[in-house]
Motif scaffolding. Structure first.
Motif, PDB file in Angstrom:
ATOM      1  N   GLU A 145       4.555   0.665 -13.225  1.00  0.00           N
ATOM      2  CA  GLU A 145       4.495   1.438 -11.970  1.00  0.00           C
ATOM      3  C   GLU A 145       5.427   0.840 -10.910  1.00  0.00           C
ATOM      4  O   GLU A 145       6.071   1.580 -10.162  1.00  0.00           O
ATOM      5  CB  GLU A 145       3.052   1.505 -11.469  1.00  0.00           C
ATOM      6  CG  GLU A 145       2.181   2.432 -12.324  1.00  0.00           C
ATOM      7  CD  GLU A 145       0.685   2.309 -12.086  1.00  0.00           C
ATOM      8  OE1 GLU A 145      -0.066   3.210 -12.509  1.00  0.00           O
ATOM      9  OE2 GLU A 145       0.245   1.289 -11.502  1.00  0.00           O
ATOM     10  N   ARG A 185       0.811  -1.219   0.000  1.00  0.00           N
ATOM     11  CA  ARG A 185       0.000   0.000   0.000  1.00  0.00           C
ATOM     12  C   ARG A 185       0.844   1.270   0.000  1.00  0.00           C
ATOM     13  O   ARG A 185       0.337   2.359  -0.207  1.00  0.00           O
ATOM     14  CB  ARG A 185      -0.969  -0.025   1.188  1.00  0.00           C
ATOM     15  CG  ARG A 185      -2.140  -0.962   0.849  1.00  0.00           C
ATOM     16  CD  ARG A 185      -3.096  -1.088   1.988  1.00  0.00           C
ATOM     17  NE  ARG A 185      -2.502  -1.897   3.063  1.00  0.00           N
ATOM     18  CZ  ARG A 185      -3.219  -2.519   3.991  1.00  0.00           C
ATOM     19  NH1 ARG A 185      -4.522  -2.435   3.958  1.00  0.00           N
ATOM     20  NH2 ARG A 185      -2.639  -3.226   4.928  1.00  0.00           N
ATOM     21  N   PRO A 194      -1.339  -3.662  -4.998  1.00  0.00           N
ATOM     22  CA  PRO A 194      -2.353  -4.592  -5.498  1.00  0.00           C
ATOM     23  C   PRO A 194      -2.941  -4.207  -6.848  1.00  0.00           C
ATOM     24  O   PRO A 194      -3.509  -5.047  -7.531  1.00  0.00           O
ATOM     25  CB  PRO A 194      -3.421  -4.594  -4.408  1.00  0.00           C
ATOM     26  CG  PRO A 194      -3.152  -3.404  -3.568  1.00  0.00           C
ATOM     27  CD  PRO A 194      -1.706  -3.056  -3.705  1.00  0.00           C
ATOM     28  N   SER A 195      -2.835  -2.940  -7.232  1.00  0.00           N
ATOM     29  CA  SER A 195      -3.329  -2.588  -8.564  1.00  0.00           C
ATOM     30  C   SER A 195      -2.230  -1.936  -9.396  1.00  0.00           C
ATOM     31  O   SER A 195      -2.507  -1.288 -10.402  1.00  0.00           O
ATOM     32  CB  SER A 195      -4.542  -1.657  -8.464  1.00  0.00           C
ATOM     33  OG  SER A 195      -4.163  -0.402  -7.945  1.00  0.00           O
ATOM     34  N   THR A 250       0.674  -1.605 -12.064  1.00  0.00           N
ATOM     35  CA  THR A 250       1.151  -2.259 -13.268  1.00  0.00           C
ATOM     36  C   THR A 250       2.651  -2.563 -13.110  1.00  0.00           C
ATOM     37  O   THR A 250       3.305  -2.075 -12.187  1.00  0.00           O
ATOM     38  CB  THR A 250       0.962  -1.351 -14.492  1.00  0.00           C
ATOM     39  OG1 THR A 250       1.746  -0.166 -14.298  1.00  0.00           O
ATOM     40  CG2 THR A 250      -0.494  -0.959 -14.683  1.00  0.00           C
ATOM     41  N   ILE A 251       3.156  -3.338 -14.034  1.00  0.00           N
ATOM     42  CA  ILE A 251       4.594  -3.657 -14.052  1.00  0.00           C
ATOM     43  C   ILE A 251       5.387  -2.355 -14.162  1.00  0.00           C
ATOM     44  O   ILE A 251       6.397  -2.173 -13.457  1.00  0.00           O
ATOM     45  CB  ILE A 251       4.900  -4.585 -15.255  1.00  0.00           C
ATOM     46  CG1 ILE A 251       4.184  -5.934 -15.095  1.00  0.00           C
ATOM     47  CG2 ILE A 251       6.403  -4.747 -15.446  1.00  0.00           C
ATOM     48  CD1 ILE A 251       4.716  -6.820 -14.004  1.00  0.00           C
ATOM     49  N   ILE A 262      -2.478  -9.426  -6.949  1.00  0.00           N
ATOM     50  CA  ILE A 262      -3.133  -8.215  -7.427  1.00  0.00           C
ATOM     51  C   ILE A 262      -4.631  -8.319  -7.172  1.00  0.00           C
ATOM     52  O   ILE A 262      -5.141  -9.359  -6.764  1.00  0.00           O
ATOM     53  CB  ILE A 262      -2.835  -7.962  -8.921  1.00  0.00           C
ATOM     54  CG1 ILE A 262      -3.218  -9.172  -9.782  1.00  0.00           C
ATOM     55  CG2 ILE A 262      -1.361  -7.629  -9.116  1.00  0.00           C
ATOM     56  CD1 ILE A 262      -3.114  -8.924 -11.273  1.00  0.00           C
ATOM     57  N   LEU A 263      -5.286  -7.204  -7.412  1.00  0.00           N
ATOM     58  CA  LEU A 263      -6.730  -7.099  -7.241  1.00  0.00           C
ATOM     59  C   LEU A 263      -7.450  -8.292  -7.878  1.00  0.00           C
ATOM     60  O   LEU A 263      -7.312  -8.517  -9.079  1.00  0.00           O
ATOM     61  CB  LEU A 263      -7.154  -5.826  -7.974  1.00  0.00           C
ATOM     62  CG  LEU A 263      -8.331  -5.066  -7.432  1.00  0.00           C
ATOM     63  CD1 LEU A 263      -8.002  -4.512  -6.048  1.00  0.00           C
ATOM     64  CD2 LEU A 263      -8.652  -3.911  -8.368  1.00  0.00           C
TER      65      LEU A 263
END
Lengths: 339, 339, 339, 339
Positions: D216, D186, D210-211, D213-214, D239-240
């Motif tokens: 990010e 988080r 959890p959301s 992207t690669i 992930i989500l």
């Protein structure tokens, strides 16, 4: 019912249930013959009915299936279902691999692929004749002619075959030309098609829709079993990705152990669609097996860059042969671990 | 082509294109008759061909459509398509509202609903006869009998009707009993069904799949237009939610202005499925209109708690009448703002 | 407690609760002073304790809050919280609009924007000094210098201000220079930052994380209220999209009525981040209002194509003024509908 | 730069770049010392500058890094980074496993766990002192006291340790008590915290949001490397999910090979958070290894049902020991396959 039950005893139990306005389904297994009640039962009726059934001749035991899908549940049938298609076997101790091109393009293309994948150890030949494509302007498959090529190559090379069926109307002709019917991901909730395939005597490969939950997949399988077809193989093929920068879908590898726990049906993985790129097929396939998959379905094309569809995710025969060696190594370790 | 073009001039252009092995589609409009080339064209061929066409009699102008879907694109046809179904009209200055129960349960239930929604201002009656249900044990609809009830009630009350068709086989009988065909969300990529509906002369209400992208929805519409049916209304009905704690789906309200920008087809919103709860239908409906929707489709049931399906998200006739007053107020402001 | 309760009566109830090892929080409101018990209470203890409390002087009523977040819940406090920041007011009958550039670039840029948005009807000036950026190589904001510009412009133009704080360490200096603290979407679960902002006496604008559920957002708000800060405005700013082809995020417009039902805190919408493109800001803003939002936060830049960040989604002052006229029209209709 | 380069030669190149107003970062490696230019370079300047640099003494080669993250990219540094923490080693031929409880509860609890996991083959002890919790009313960890317990147990048992840091303010004290800093999921885009951890001399375990992207995730790592900390281990932790019926998150197992291809940093998998249930930890762990992970981080508690947090997903010491045997078997096969 006990395994060696008399037909009359089975009928007596079925009659007992139907008298109360409830529907039944028969699901034969190795040790037992299961009689499923698929109607909703009033809780006040359930226990008295169970007690009455228990007193009947040939009855082994009565269980309440708590999940909303019944026939696919391990509560209903604990023993793993083994689906045999020719020498291929899903759900037993061995791992079986389906391989072949996305689209059937010609007899030569399919034959060359079939020889190579059989040599490498695959036991079922796949090839698309009816292709569901996002755009109406993409290649839609050779259709009827593709089915004929598939049947001929299967026979000539000595491999059972599987191909996708996309319309209720085509189920009979597809069933006539192939050994196993595939329901594609985008048709997973085409209930009319599920009913039609459930009435066919061919085993069915049911692919999970890209946004389908585990429960929705099992309800789709329930449609097949509810029509009497119990030879169903489930396939995880990737779900909706967070983004599509690096893979076409997200391989939901944990769907494998989750499904194996809930359902008695075999579960395989499609590393080609799950990733969308040939170089990721190997780690996806091995991850699927490590998670407990009963088999794989892999796209192979003799010349991927010339493929009319999905070339980017197709393995060459050489890469497929290398994958099969790794599959064997991992399967030995995992199946030992699992046993 | 110019509006007042001679048939021979149109044919001359079509022949010119087909000589090069390319496929064409005719799409008549208010000001122009469009001739679409749906085959992929070699870039080297494109410009010379465009120049040749430009010299033909009756040709107004030649445009290159850069998007992968052609006929649905505003590049292909800039003027908004207006789809008329009886007095209902989608894509023009007015907002039209479709309403009715999820499932047709009886003549009385449907008749009572139809009278109420007509009184409140709805212009099309909806009602499901063939119900695609996640579980094979849920109510599957009255099927053929439901179609007959729908046709009778529509006639008796004086409202055009729309109902879902779920199998290619049923397209003729559904088209015979209703004024508009609905393709449901789970069948949005049932391409065989799209082709069959595209060949029908009934307008089509095409619902977006719960995980379908904008492009996938427009490709699905392209299947319909490519078969010659240009009376297509798109419907946003909620996409896959982050979680399902408070709503059944996530209303993707911005799909409305995005679609209105890209395509000439009308776009409506289904606030009932998008939210799943009657108390959220009103804010969802008004948000959809504020975002530019051409209409709504709303579930209404005389006694929601007795409904055989979707009772939780159905409005009572009273709540629907109150919604219609708010719809009118918002539409007046927004349509003024938009013009 | 009743509104005109004596301090000693409040203290008596607080002592009664703390004797049992439970923690309390005071939340003053218009009609009542609420005393919240935020510890988990053994069900066997709950009812006797409630009965004891009821007999105390000054106690109005005792309620059990069933949701896991307490202080943010309407069960705890039914009356809508109104957060005032200068002339701006969120949660009352009026709609308030925050506007300004993504990043503060210079006194001149911010001043020019502030004059324009005030003229158009905005009541709070926004501008980023500390910019959380995905890449370390993107413009990170003017930081301390930006805060000083914001404070000066706010004073010179006569608008209260809001800016994002990204580190616990910066909370005091940001609180000193601005009228409202913003917790950004990516810090929604930065609990250390929430605690620090909860201890500040500034109102807080809390943006929903792009993949945060409604419950996670309310728990984040609970961190703020639990530290004693009850001036919290929630902001829906778009969630993870299905794909990013047409919008940067998916505006979850239904979060507005869902939140308004569960919590007494005001809810606003950020149409700029939710869509990512200036041409979609208007429909997103109007949809948010139609769904019941208490206000908006909109990015405005005098020359969007020269902006150091988020230029693509920034309105020109002219477009913002046009938006404000539409906002007024829709607010009049919706607020009338709602009352 | 060549490996045996003189400091003066390095400085000469750095000066050459800085004269043009560009920023540089040094990244020493096995064979080479890399000098990264992290500013955006005008395309017209790039080639002449590269040519000038190439003529300098000690320069091996000049490459253009096409990806937006630079220092984390394999284009920038092809050789895999090996991060050593005591005897543990991530990114080399061996697989290393981190294990321990979610929360540190007492010296006894942590000591008992540490002895067991060391015996089973784990090489780093994990344990949370500062716990980021969705609800302010959940156990927030022993904080400072937890750090002291962790340091003592690590020393007493002879294992290096890792723990999460949640606030920039705490980085020094956490770095003082532990061998490796964890940035939690988080906080993956808590950029202030990334900068602070990047300035620490402790290796960093960076968990994927959890959301996220690669891209990010790699940008977050870039923040760490850009501050000079190159001992970064990436962690896929789920992930989500599509829904949370059966698992807490969705293990994105393909993130492992995707990351290994793009970045030189090691990648491990957290099967505990990815699945949320102890019975799924084993298939998730083995799938991660089969996909090429360099290690694992696993939650272990002596009495999971008594755990203050995450008991449902914690393994008993016995189950962990069994997992470690399977890990060894799979690692042998996969690492052989990979080499």
């Amino acid at each position: 019912m006990k395994a060696a039950v008399a037909d009359a005893d089975v009928q007596a139990v079925v009659d007992l249930i139907r008298e109360r306005g409830l529907t039944t389904v028969l699901l034969p297994g190795g040790d037992h013959l299961a009689i499923g009640i698929t109607s909703a039962i009033d809780p006040g009726v359930r226990e008295p009915l169970a007690n009455t059934i228990r007193t009947n001749a040939g009855v082994s035991h009565v269980v309440h299936v708590s999940r909303p899908y019944k026939l696919t549940s391990r509560e209903f049938r604990n023993q793993s279902t083994v689906v045999n298609v020719g020498r291929a076997s899903f759900g037993g101790p061995k791992v079986s691999v389906i391989a072949g091109p996305c689209s059937i393009e010609s007899y030569e293309q399919l034959h060359e692929t079939a020889v190579a994948i059989k040599e490498a150890g695959a036991t079922i030949l796949r090839g698309g004749a009816f292709k569901p494509r996002t755009s109406p302007y993409s290649f839609q498959g050779l259709q009827q002619k593709g089915l004929e090529i598939l049947a001929r190559v299967g026979q000539d090379v000595g491999l059972p075959t599987v191909t996708e069926v996309v319309d209720t109307h085509d189920v009979p002709v597809v069933a006539q030309h192939t050994d196993m019917l595939q329901i594609g991901a985008r048709n997973m909730q085409n209930f009319a098609l599920l009913v039609a395939a459930g009435r066919s005597d061919r085993p069915v490969l049911l692919k999970r829709g890209p946004s389908a939950t585990i429960d929705e997949l099992l309800f789709a399988a329930e449609y097949l079993l509810n029509e009497g077809n119990r030879n169903v193989v489930l396939c995880e093929r990737g779900i909706l990705p967070l983004d599509r920068t690096y893979t076409r879908n997200t391989l939901d590898v944990m769907a494998v152990p989750v499904l194996k726990e809930i359902t008695h049906l075999p579960v395989i993985v499609d590393p080609s669609h799950a990733t969308g790129y040939a170089r990721y097929v190997r780690p996806a396939a091995l991850a699927g097996l490590a998670a407990g998959a009963d088999g794989l379905i892999v796209e192979v094309h003799p010349r991927p860059h010339e493929a009319l569809s999905d070339g980017q995710q197709s393995l060459t025969p050489q890469d497929f042969a290398a994958l099969m060696r790794a599959v064997d190594d991992v399967a030995v370790v995992i199946r030992k671990e699992a046993s």
